[in-house]
Write an enzyme that holds these catalytic residues in place. Structure first.
Site, PDB file in Angstrom:
ATOM      1  N   VAL A 200       3.508  -1.004  -2.519  1.00  0.00           N
ATOM      2  CA  VAL A 200       4.045  -1.819  -1.415  1.00  0.00           C
ATOM      3  C   VAL A 200       2.999  -2.875  -1.029  1.00  0.00           C
ATOM      4  CG1 VAL A 200       4.737  -1.742   1.011  1.00  0.00           C
ATOM      5  CG2 VAL A 200       5.586  -0.019  -0.594  1.00  0.00           C
ATOM      6  N   GLY A 201       3.423  -4.145  -1.004  1.00  0.00           N
ATOM      7  CA  GLY A 201       2.475  -5.248  -0.766  1.00  0.00           C
ATOM      8  C   GLY A 201       1.545  -5.380  -1.951  1.00  0.00           C
ATOM      9  N   GLY A 202       2.115  -5.235  -3.148  1.00  0.00           N
ATOM     10  CA  GLY A 202       1.304  -5.165  -4.376  1.00  0.00           C
ATOM     11  C   GLY A 202       0.842  -6.501  -4.912  1.00  0.00           C
ATOM     12  N   ASP A 224       6.748  -6.869  -3.082  1.00  0.00           N
ATOM     13  CA  ASP A 224       6.039  -7.804  -2.186  1.00  0.00           C
ATOM     14  C   ASP A 224       7.044  -8.818  -1.651  1.00  0.00           C
ATOM     15  OD1 ASP A 224       3.983  -9.753  -1.099  1.00  0.00           O
ATOM     16  OD2 ASP A 224       2.624  -8.381  -2.113  1.00  0.00           O
ATOM     17  N   ASP A 244      11.024  -7.071   2.192  1.00  0.00           N
ATOM     18  CA  ASP A 244      10.204  -7.022   3.406  1.00  0.00           C
ATOM     19  C   ASP A 244       9.962  -5.560   3.771  1.00  0.00           C
ATOM     20  OD1 ASP A 244       9.142  -7.088   5.933  1.00  0.00           O
ATOM     21  OD2 ASP A 244      10.646  -8.437   6.775  1.00  0.00           O
ATOM     22  N   MET A 245       8.714  -5.150   3.724  1.00  0.00           N
ATOM     23  CA  MET A 245       8.392  -3.732   3.971  1.00  0.00           C
ATOM     24  C   MET A 245       8.711  -3.296   5.391  1.00  0.00           C
ATOM     25  SD  MET A 245       4.288  -4.127   3.770  1.00  0.00           S
ATOM     26  CE  MET A 245       3.385  -5.214   4.887  1.00  0.00           C
ATOM     27  N   HIS A 262      -4.604  -2.520   6.408  1.00  0.00           N
ATOM     28  CA  HIS A 262      -5.669  -3.163   7.207  1.00  0.00           C
ATOM     29  C   HIS A 262      -5.245  -4.541   7.726  1.00  0.00           C
ATOM     30  CE1 HIS A 262      -8.073  -5.653   3.955  1.00  0.00           C
ATOM     31  NE2 HIS A 262      -6.776  -5.869   3.876  1.00  0.00           N
TER      32      HIS A 262
HETATM   33  C1  LIG Z   1      -4.220  -8.237   1.414  1.00  0.00           C
HETATM   34  S1  LIG Z   1      -2.872  -8.458   0.315  1.00  0.00           S
HETATM   35  C2  LIG Z   1      -3.084  -7.088  -0.797  1.00  0.00           C
HETATM   36  C3  LIG Z   1      -2.427  -7.304  -2.107  1.00  0.00           C
HETATM   37  C4  LIG Z   1      -2.617  -6.151  -3.120  1.00  0.00           C
HETATM   38  N1  LIG Z   1      -2.103  -4.901  -2.615  1.00  0.00           N
HETATM   39  C5  LIG Z   1      -4.073  -6.023  -3.489  1.00  0.00           C
HETATM   40  O1  LIG Z   1      -4.734  -5.093  -3.019  1.00  0.00           O
HETATM   41  O2  LIG Z   1      -4.558  -6.868  -4.239  1.00  0.00           O
HETATM   42  C6  LIG Z   1      -1.473  -7.921   1.286  1.00  0.00           C
HETATM   43  C7  LIG Z   1      -0.156  -8.114   0.607  1.00  0.00           C
HETATM   44  O3  LIG Z   1       0.895  -7.722   1.515  1.00  0.00           O
HETATM   45  C8  LIG Z   1       1.997  -8.571   1.287  1.00  0.00           C
HETATM   46  N2  LIG Z   1       2.899  -8.570   2.442  1.00  0.00           N
HETATM   47  C9  LIG Z   1       2.706  -9.107   3.661  1.00  0.00           C
HETATM   48  N3  LIG Z   1       3.776  -8.905   4.446  1.00  0.00           N
HETATM   49  C10 LIG Z   1       4.686  -8.219   3.702  1.00  0.00           C
HETATM   50  C11 LIG Z   1       6.008  -7.725   3.961  1.00  0.00           C
HETATM   51  N4  LIG Z   1       6.583  -7.896   5.157  1.00  0.00           N
HETATM   52  N5  LIG Z   1       6.654  -7.052   2.974  1.00  0.00           N
HETATM   53  C12 LIG Z   1       6.045  -6.888   1.752  1.00  0.00           C
HETATM   54  N6  LIG Z   1       4.798  -7.328   1.452  1.00  0.00           N
HETATM   55  C13 LIG Z   1       4.124  -7.991   2.414  1.00  0.00           C
HETATM   56  C14 LIG Z   1       1.322  -9.934   1.081  1.00  0.00           C
HETATM   57  O4  LIG Z   1       2.181 -10.878   0.492  1.00  0.00           O
HETATM   58  C15 LIG Z   1       0.125  -9.547   0.212  1.00  0.00           C
HETATM   59  O5  LIG Z   1       0.422  -9.624  -1.158  1.00  0.00           O
END
Ligand SMILES: C[S@@+](CC[C@H](N)C(=O)[O-])C[C@H]1O[C@@H](n2cnc3c(N)ncnc32)[C@H](O)[C@@H]1O
Length: 357
Positions: A200-202, A224, A244-245, A262
């Site tokens: 999730v949020g990958g 994502d 959207d998570m 975080h």
């Molecule tokens: C700090 S990044 C981390 C990305 C990945 N997990 C990594 O460690 O490289 C946070 C991720 O959360 C995603 N994100 C933010 N809001 C989101 C949402 N509502 N639903 C899904 N993903 C989301 C962002 O697009 C981003 O890719």
């Protein structure tokens, strides 16, 4: 007052002054590192295969001009040698100074793995630096630094700005590779038990690509926001899903979330975790979080960076923070994961497993 007391006070004032001079110029080191990454200096030395003189380095710089300033580079290199980013030695003839890679600058190579070069460029980009100037306003007025700087949060900023989206996702891709090496080493077999896993949020899907390579039998989903998925590369064995998570997450045996929690405040984390709980099988499903666990008195290799990252979250995230073990326990419990386990890794992040019972 005795003479000794006076001199002790003067000595302490002098040391304090010296410390503040260094602190107030703290940004200089990041900017010097950013400059050498932009100039590909570590790559030039790496390709050469041995330490190089300044003139050899300059001769390899991309698109030099008549004005290319060797003396300016010499000053940057002299400073970064003091900071142990580069090594220095004298040529066998004794006539030249040769610059080599240290264990730090080996992490500054472009197009190499592992590398933190894209992270250097992202964190020090003017777009990322502007919200830092809003830190004191965040204290006085509350609110989110990014919104004060740009009128929107970082994810909306990325959705509207493809150039920033790329810079950000490249940085996430390189840090994902670094963290995943530690995760696969410290937890790898743990993934083997699952038939399916959703990240999730990958981001670009690099994390899931590493899992899919190790466990080809597993159904691996990278989830994502749609604008991130739209530019994510194809990875063998990984399907990309946009969404959207905060609404829902795809179903799987377990959920992985690396560097996502975080970004959010406790309330939002509980919402996301509850959606994860909905997505995994009752009782056996679990959530695997890869994030920093802060230790106030910690003096491990990465403990200081954990506290730096906590302030990075103030500048860049929407209410996000790094958390102590107790803070992790509280949000996991609230979201329906009453039991947890922390696995320390040789990395900035740890693994925090959340169990439903
Ligand atoms: C700090 S990044 C981390 C990305 C990945 N997990 C990594 O460690 O490289 C946070 C991720 O959360 C995603 N994100 C933010 N809001 C989101 C949402 N509502 N639903 C899904 N993903 C989301 C962002 O697009 C981003 O890719």
């Amino acid at each position: 007052m005795g003479e000794n007391v006076v001199s002790e006070k003067a000595d302490a004032m002098l040391k304090g002054q010296a410390e503040i001079w260094e602190t107030l110029f703290g940004f200089v080191e990041s900017m010097a590192v950013k400059a050498v990454v932009e100039l590909h200096i570590p790559d030039i030395i790496h390709s050469h295969g041995s330490p190089m003189s300044l003139f050899q380095i300059i001769s390899k710089i991309d698109s030099p001009t008549d004005e290319t300033d060797t003396k300016c580079l010499a000053r940057i290199m002299r400073f970064l040698v003091r900071k142990k980013i580069f090594t220095v030695q004298t040529s066998s003839s004794g006539a030249e100074t040769l610059y080599g890679l240290s264990r730090s600058s080996k992490w500054l190579l472009h197009d190499a793995e592992p590398s933190l070069a894209p992270m250097v460029l992202m964190q020090n980009h003017p777009w990322q630096l502007a919200p830092w100037h809003c830190l004191s306003r965040c204290v006085k007025e509350g609110g989110v630094a990014y919104e004060k700087a740009y009128g929107c949060g970082i994810w909306d900023f990325a959705a509207k700005n493809p150039e920033f989206n790329k810079i950000f996702n490249d940085a996430m891709t390189c840090t994902a590779s670094v963290a995943m090496e530690a995760v696969m080493g410290g937890y790898g077999e743990g993934f083997g038990r699952f038939g399916s896993l959703v990240d999730v949020g990958g981001g670009n899907g690099n994390t899931m690509a590493a899992v899919a390579r190790a466990f080809p039998h597993m159904k691996c989903v990278n989830f994502d926001l749609p604008h991130v998925i739209a530019t994510a590369p194809v990875h063998e064995g990984v399907s990309h899903v946009g969404g959207d998570m905060f609404v829902s997450v795809p179903k799987a045996d377990a959920i992985l979330m690396k560097w996502v929690m975080h970004d959010w405040n406790d309330e939002d984390c509980v919402k996301i975790l509850r959606n994860c709980r909905e997505a995994v099988p009752e009782k056996t499903g679990k959530v695997i979080i890869v994030d920093v666990v802060l230790e106030q008195e910690g003096n491990g290799l990465f403990d200081e960076t954990g506290f730096l990252m906590d302030l990075v979250m103030v500048a860049h995230a929407s209410g996000g923070r790094e958390r102590t073990e107790l803070e992790w326990k509280i949000i996991l419990e609230k979201a329906g994961f009453p039991r947890y386990n922390i696995i320390k890794l040789p990395a900035l992040q740890s693994i925090i497993e959340g169990f439903q019972e």
